[in-house]
Design a protein around this motif. Structure first.
Motif, mmCIF file in Angstrom:
data_model
loop_
_atom_site.group_PDB
_atom_site.id
_atom_site.type_symbol
_atom_site.label_atom_id
_atom_site.label_comp_id
_atom_site.label_asym_id
_atom_site.label_seq_id
_atom_site.Cartn_x
_atom_site.Cartn_y
_atom_site.Cartn_z
ATOM 1 N N MET A 1 13.368 48.380 10.275
ATOM 2 C CA MET A 1 12.508 47.853 9.245
ATOM 3 C C MET A 1 13.096 46.907 8.127
ATOM 4 S SD MET A 1 9.469 48.570 10.364
ATOM 5 C CE MET A 1 8.500 48.311 9.046
ATOM 6 N N THR A 2 14.383 47.501 7.764
ATOM 7 C CA THR A 2 15.016 46.687 6.937
ATOM 8 C C THR A 2 15.483 45.346 7.372
ATOM 9 O OG1 THR A 2 15.810 48.824 6.099
ATOM 10 C CG2 THR A 2 17.013 46.867 5.312
ATOM 11 N N LYS A 3 16.056 45.428 8.616
ATOM 12 C CA LYS A 3 16.376 44.168 9.336
ATOM 13 C C LYS A 3 15.150 43.067 9.146
ATOM 14 C CE LYS A 3 20.105 45.786 12.015
ATOM 15 N NZ LYS A 3 20.571 45.999 13.316
ATOM 16 N N LEU A 4 14.001 43.596 9.605
ATOM 17 C CA LEU A 4 12.851 42.881 9.891
ATOM 18 C C LEU A 4 12.407 42.412 8.421
ATOM 19 C CD1 LEU A 4 10.378 41.752 11.150
ATOM 20 C CD2 LEU A 4 9.206 44.045 10.847
ATOM 21 N N LYS A 5 12.396 42.893 7.484
ATOM 22 C CA LYS A 5 12.279 42.658 6.032
ATOM 23 C C LYS A 5 12.927 41.600 5.558
ATOM 24 C CE LYS A 5 10.912 44.171 1.322
ATOM 25 N NZ LYS A 5 10.860 45.122 0.519
ATOM 26 N N ALA A 6 14.562 41.729 5.927
ATOM 27 C CA ALA A 6 15.462 40.665 5.498
ATOM 28 C C ALA A 6 15.205 39.552 6.462
ATOM 29 C CB ALA A 6 16.774 41.120 5.910
ATOM 30 N N ILE A 7 14.903 39.297 7.520
ATOM 31 C CA ILE A 7 14.722 38.110 8.240
ATOM 32 C C ILE A 7 13.203 37.625 7.555
ATOM 33 C CG2 ILE A 7 13.768 37.481 10.562
ATOM 34 C CD1 ILE A 7 15.453 39.476 11.899
ATOM 35 N N LEU A 8 12.418 38.256 7.584
ATOM 36 C CA LEU A 8 10.879 37.642 6.957
ATOM 37 C C LEU A 8 11.259 36.912 5.482
ATOM 38 C CD1 LEU A 8 8.369 40.379 7.832
ATOM 39 C CD2 LEU A 8 8.623 38.140 8.784
ATOM 40 N N ASN A 28 3.991 41.409 1.599
ATOM 41 C CA ASN A 28 3.191 42.097 0.545
ATOM 42 C C ASN A 28 2.718 43.441 0.889
ATOM 43 O OD1 ASN A 28 3.062 39.775 -1.208
ATOM 44 N ND2 ASN A 28 1.006 38.858 -0.639
ATOM 45 N N GLY A 29 2.460 43.622 2.372
ATOM 46 C CA GLY A 29 1.957 44.914 2.712
ATOM 47 C C GLY A 29 3.217 45.676 3.327
ATOM 48 N N PHE A 30 4.535 45.449 3.123
ATOM 49 C CA PHE A 30 5.503 45.823 3.840
ATOM 50 C C PHE A 30 5.776 47.369 3.346
ATOM 51 C CE2 PHE A 30 9.984 46.291 5.520
ATOM 52 C CZ PHE A 30 9.709 45.748 6.906
ATOM 53 N N ASP A 31 5.709 47.600 2.287
ATOM 54 C CA ASP A 31 5.594 49.235 1.701
ATOM 55 C C ASP A 31 4.655 50.027 2.621
ATOM 56 O OD1 ASP A 31 7.596 48.624 -0.144
ATOM 57 O OD2 ASP A 31 6.364 48.528 -1.702
ATOM 58 N N GLY A 32 3.417 49.719 2.742
ATOM 59 C CA GLY A 32 2.412 50.371 3.298
ATOM 60 C C GLY A 32 2.744 50.541 4.944
ATOM 61 N N LEU A 33 3.544 49.374 5.491
ATOM 62 C CA LEU A 33 3.825 49.247 7.090
ATOM 63 C C LEU A 33 4.986 50.341 7.051
ATOM 64 C CD1 LEU A 33 3.778 47.924 9.692
ATOM 65 C CD2 LEU A 33 5.293 46.335 8.833
ATOM 66 N N GLN A 34 5.838 50.245 6.153
ATOM 67 C CA GLN A 34 6.888 51.206 6.453
ATOM 68 C C GLN A 34 6.438 52.709 6.265
ATOM 69 O OE1 GLN A 34 9.829 49.943 3.453
ATOM 70 N NE2 GLN A 34 11.291 49.952 4.723
ATOM 71 N N ARG A 35 5.600 52.991 5.317
ATOM 72 C CA ARG A 35 5.003 54.505 5.515
ATOM 73 C C ARG A 35 4.410 54.556 6.989
ATOM 74 N NH1 ARG A 35 1.746 53.102 0.930
ATOM 75 N NH2 ARG A 35 3.616 52.635 -0.539
ATOM 76 N N PHE A 36 3.436 53.535 7.308
ATOM 77 C CA PHE A 36 2.877 53.801 8.711
ATOM 78 C C PHE A 36 4.015 54.169 9.794
ATOM 79 C CE2 PHE A 36 1.616 51.803 12.629
ATOM 80 C CZ PHE A 36 0.646 52.593 12.964
ATOM 81 N N VAL A 37 4.921 53.401 9.962
ATOM 82 C CA VAL A 37 6.061 53.378 10.766
ATOM 83 C C VAL A 37 6.737 54.737 10.879
ATOM 84 C CG1 VAL A 37 8.294 52.633 11.658
ATOM 85 C CG2 VAL A 37 6.401 51.108 11.168
ATOM 86 N N PHE A 38 6.881 55.462 9.409
ATOM 87 C CA PHE A 38 7.690 56.709 9.588
ATOM 88 C C PHE A 38 6.896 57.755 9.131
ATOM 89 C CE2 PHE A 38 10.703 53.234 8.005
ATOM 90 C CZ PHE A 38 11.672 53.250 9.101
ATOM 91 N N ASP A 39 5.714 57.747 9.130
ATOM 92 C CA ASP A 39 4.724 58.855 9.184
ATOM 93 C C ASP A 39 3.721 58.811 10.071
ATOM 94 O OD1 ASP A 39 3.185 61.004 8.343
ATOM 95 O OD2 ASP A 39 3.156 60.546 6.254
ATOM 96 N N GLY A 40 3.887 59.551 11.127
ATOM 97 C CA GLY A 40 2.900 59.343 12.247
ATOM 98 C C GLY A 40 1.549 59.807 12.035
ATOM 99 N N ARG A 41 1.331 60.491 10.822
ATOM 100 C CA ARG A 41 -0.183 60.889 10.407
ATOM 101 C C ARG A 41 -0.896 59.784 9.887
ATOM 102 N NH1 ARG A 41 1.645 65.250 6.111
ATOM 103 N NH2 ARG A 41 3.025 63.445 5.692
ATOM 104 N N LEU A 42 -0.638 58.867 9.774
ATOM 105 C CA LEU A 42 -1.153 57.664 8.919
ATOM 106 C C LEU A 42 -1.830 56.915 10.023
ATOM 107 C CD1 LEU A 42 1.204 56.757 6.009
ATOM 108 C CD2 LEU A 42 -0.715 58.249 5.856
ATOM 109 N N GLU A 43 -2.824 56.235 9.678
ATOM 110 C CA GLU A 43 -3.423 55.315 10.757
ATOM 111 C C GLU A 43 -3.257 53.951 10.156
ATOM 112 O OE1 GLU A 43 -7.665 55.902 11.448
ATOM 113 O OE2 GLU A 43 -7.498 57.928 11.321
ATOM 114 N N ILE A 44 -3.247 52.953 11.040
ATOM 115 C CA ILE A 44 -2.687 51.619 10.619
ATOM 116 C C ILE A 44 -3.805 50.986 9.971
ATOM 117 C CG2 ILE A 44 -3.346 50.503 12.665
ATOM 118 C CD1 ILE A 44 -0.451 48.980 12.608
ATOM 119 N N ASP A 45 -5.027 51.293 9.865
ATOM 120 C CA ASP A 45 -6.058 50.698 9.336
ATOM 121 C C ASP A 45 -7.092 51.530 8.496
ATOM 122 O OD1 ASP A 45 -7.872 51.563 10.956
ATOM 123 O OD2 ASP A 45 -7.443 49.928 12.296
ATOM 124 N N ASN A 46 -8.074 51.148 7.826
ATOM 125 C CA ASN A 46 -9.047 51.892 7.406
ATOM 126 C C ASN A 46 -10.434 51.723 7.914
ATOM 127 O OD1 ASN A 46 -9.709 49.314 6.222
ATOM 128 N ND2 ASN A 46 -9.693 49.986 4.104
#
Length: 127
Positions: A1-8, A28-46
């Motif tokens: 995720m760090t590499k992806l953010k650096a590339i973007l 802009n939504g990268f923090d939320g994306l990281q939380r989603f990727v690293f916490d399997g309990r979270l849903e990607i949308d609302n």
């Protein structure tokens, strides 16, 4: 995720048009994306939450055109009864039919607290 953010981040300044918009949106939504990727309990949308409040939003929008303050008051009472029935796991149509029958049966001389959805003997919705 760090590499992806650096590339973007690196290519955001060079990008243009829709690509720049997409990169900015992702960053802009990268923090939320990281939380989603690293916490399997979270849903990607609302979408689940949005489905739940759709009725409230539509009613709010529709009640703006009630025609008068009195009509809006009636609309609010009606909607409150329907939502109260739903919250108490009672079919709103069955509840409203029972409600009208009880008012007619008692000729208007009724304890209104006994007409609340949780007292309705018909139309229970089992999960």
């Amino acid at each position: 995720m760090t590499k992806l953010k650096a590339i973007l981040t690196k290519h955001e300044a060079d990008a243009s048009g829709k690509l720049k918009t997409a990169i900015s949106y992702t960053l802009n939504g990268f923090d939320g994306l990281q939380r989603f990727v690293f916490d399997g309990r979270l849903e990607i949308d609302n979408n689940g939450v949005e489905r739940c409040i759709r009725g409230v939003a539509l009613t709010k929008k529709n009640s703006l055109f009630a025609g008068s303050h009195d009509a809006a008051d009636v609309w609010a009472i009606y909607y409150s009864l329907i939502e109260s029935a739903r919250l108490n796991k009672v079919n709103p149509r069955s509840y409203l039919n029972w409600l009208v029958q009880e008012i007619e049966r008692s000729r208007g001389k009724v304890d209104y607290s006994q007409l609340m959805p949780w007292h309705c003997p018909v139309g229970r919705i089992d999960n």
